[in-house]
Design an enzyme around this catalytic site. Structure first.
Site, PDB file in Angstrom:
ATOM      1  CG  HIS A  66      -0.411   0.587   2.531  1.00 18.15           C
ATOM      2  ND1 HIS A  66       0.783  -0.304   3.000  1.00 18.15           N
ATOM      3  CD2 HIS A  66      -0.567   1.495   3.323  1.00 18.15           C
ATOM      4  CE1 HIS A  66       1.093   0.257   4.086  1.00 18.15           C
ATOM      5  NE2 HIS A  66       0.245   1.637   4.348  1.00 18.15           N
ATOM      6  CB  CYS A 182       5.887   2.380  10.299  1.00 15.43           C
ATOM      7  SG  CYS A 182       5.915   4.083   9.819  1.00 15.43           S
ATOM      8  CB  CYS A 335       9.901  -8.839  16.801  1.00 15.11           C
ATOM      9  SG  CYS A 335      11.724  -8.010  17.136  1.00 15.11           S
TER      10      CYS A 335
END
Lengths: 372, 81
Positions: A66, A182, A335
């Site tokens: 996106h 983000c 992560c």
């Protein structure tokens, strides 16, 4: 040089054939090929920067598309730098593109940056920005900063002709978890394109010796209000040129007791010989895009709440993270690249001192063969 | 005194700007005092180790004095990209 290609730029008063020649002779490194790096690279390449370097070890993920619109669904799982360089070569066959499919870190930074005139910060983390600031000061190279927070963005040019640096604004690197990224906050697709384009504009000004370089000025752009504000700042006279780059300085400091970093390889060895458990602390959407089969998802953003709940209920660790953990000799955390698992590790060690926790250095990024 | 908030400070306070009653006797008179005031009012701000303050669009050290007519901006580092 193909003057027809650049005709409209050459015609531009204040830029002209000289400007075009400056661009053709320039060597620019883009650190990061994501939301900021893609628009900056597209425009710098289109405008005729002679040599572009791209450094990024990430692969294209569905959740990137996106805001990184040159990547397509056919690119999923491919290296971003390969997809981007393929596009740039078609876009402007005259430019020379160098690809580095790794991340900038303390051990490779000086050597890589040395070959470029200007560095563009298109990273997604503070550790690399502090590294860039110190390394560029040592090498006497300007760098163009861009960063995002929600609908906001910041842009500045650091270390330009002896001007202020990033540490003149923010002297001390924040501790892990202080400033959300983000992946946690989210970002609107167009925002990085706006900030990355501002960075490309600043790059042209620096490379072509134009007026108005955002040196000693921090621009804060606010997308909802469509407002930008410029803050003036000076070089801190105490800002000394670092003598060397020490890797430990760029791991966000954390007062963590008993939290240990391990490589993915040593995790695998331990997993094969002992009872272990693995907790993935990324956001659910990231987890769904590719994860290790044995991992259980507990996003870091929910962890604090879950732990506070634990405190009031007195629940055992296995009720929070599944019964596998009751037999585990050690619980591993993972992560995307390490920072979030490190925070989780520190938090969990405080709440469950009876367990041994470790976080996987480099996170999912360090795993070459993904389960995708 | 108008205090504009950016980045994570805006999220913590829940507002884009604060209007401080700067005529009160306990009103912050320096940048350092303002930082202390904000951290008392909004304890989550205490977790931020690097916080830049600008007074009338100029970066300001803790010792700089501030008054009712000044526009303050609170600027934390931002990390995303």
């Amino acid at each position: 040089m193909n003057t027809e290609r650049y005709d409209r730029q050459i015609k531009l008063k204040g830029f002209g054939p000289h400007g075009q020649e400056f661009l053709a002779q320039s060597r620019v490194l883009l650190v990061g090929a994501g939301g900021l790096g893609v628009p900056a690279a597209l425009y710098l390449n289109a405008m005729g920067v002679g040599r572009l370097g791209l450094i990024d070890g990430d692969q294209v993920e569905l959740s990137n598309l996106h805001r990184q619109p040159i990547y397509t669904e056919a690119d999923l799982g491919k290296l971003k730098v390969d997809c981007l360089s393929r596009f740039l070569k078609q876009q402007n066959p005259k430019s020379s593109i160098t690809v580095l499919d790794t991340f900038l870190h303390a051990r490779n930074a000086l050597e890589i940056l040395a070959s470029y005139d200007l560095i563009i910060d298109a990273t997604d983390n503070l550790e690399t920005r502090y590294l860039l600031d110190d390394a560029c000061l040592m090498l006497d190279k300007p760098w163009i900063y861009g960063a995002l927070h929600g609908f906001e963005g910041q842009v500045s040019v650091f270390n330009y002709q002896g001007g202020p640096t990033y540490r003149c604004l923010f002297p001390k690197m924040p501790e892990q978890g202080e400033i959300p990224d983000c992946n946690t906050l989210g970002t609107l697709g167009i925002l990085p394109a706006i900030i990355g384009s501002f960075q490309a504009l600043e790059a042209v000004k620096v490379l072509c010796d134009l007026e108005g370089v955002l040196s000693g000025k921090l621009m804060i752009f606010e997308g909802l209000e469509q407002q930008s504000r410029t803050i003036a700042f000076k070089r801190n006279p105490n800002r000394a040129i670092p003598k060397e780059i020490v890797a430990e300085n760029y791991n966000a400091n954390l007062c963590d007791s008993g939290s240990e970093a391990v490589s993915y390889e040593s995790y695998l060895r331990e997993r094969n010989s002992n009872q272990t458990a693995l907790i993935d602390v990324r956001e659910i959407s990231e987890f769904e895009n590719g994860s290790l089969p044995e991992a259980r998802i507990v996003p870091l953003s929910n962890l604090k709440g879950t732990l506070d709940q634990h405190n009031s209920d007195g629940k055992a660790v296995q009720e929070l993270f599944g019964k596998d953990t009751s037999r585990a000799t050690r619980i591993f955390l993972i992560c995307k690249s390490g920072p979030r698992s490190r925070v989780a590790c520190s938090l969990l060690s405080q709440y469950f001192p009876e367990y041994e926790f470790a976080w996987i250095e480099g996170g999912m990024r360090s795993i070459k063969t993904t389960s995708r | 005194m108008k205090v504009l908030l950016f980045g994570v400070t805006r999220d913590i306070v829940g507002l884009a700007a604060l209007e401080l009653e700067s005529s009160a006797s306990n009103a912050p008179g320096t940048v350092g005092e303002l930082k202390g005031y904000l951290k008392r009012e909004f304890p989550d701000l205490k977790g931020l180790s690097s916080l830049a303050i600008a007074v009338n669009q100029h970066y300001a050290e803790d010792a700089i004095t501030i008054g009712p007519e000044d526009e303050i901006a609170v600027i934390p580092p931002v990390s995303g990209g």
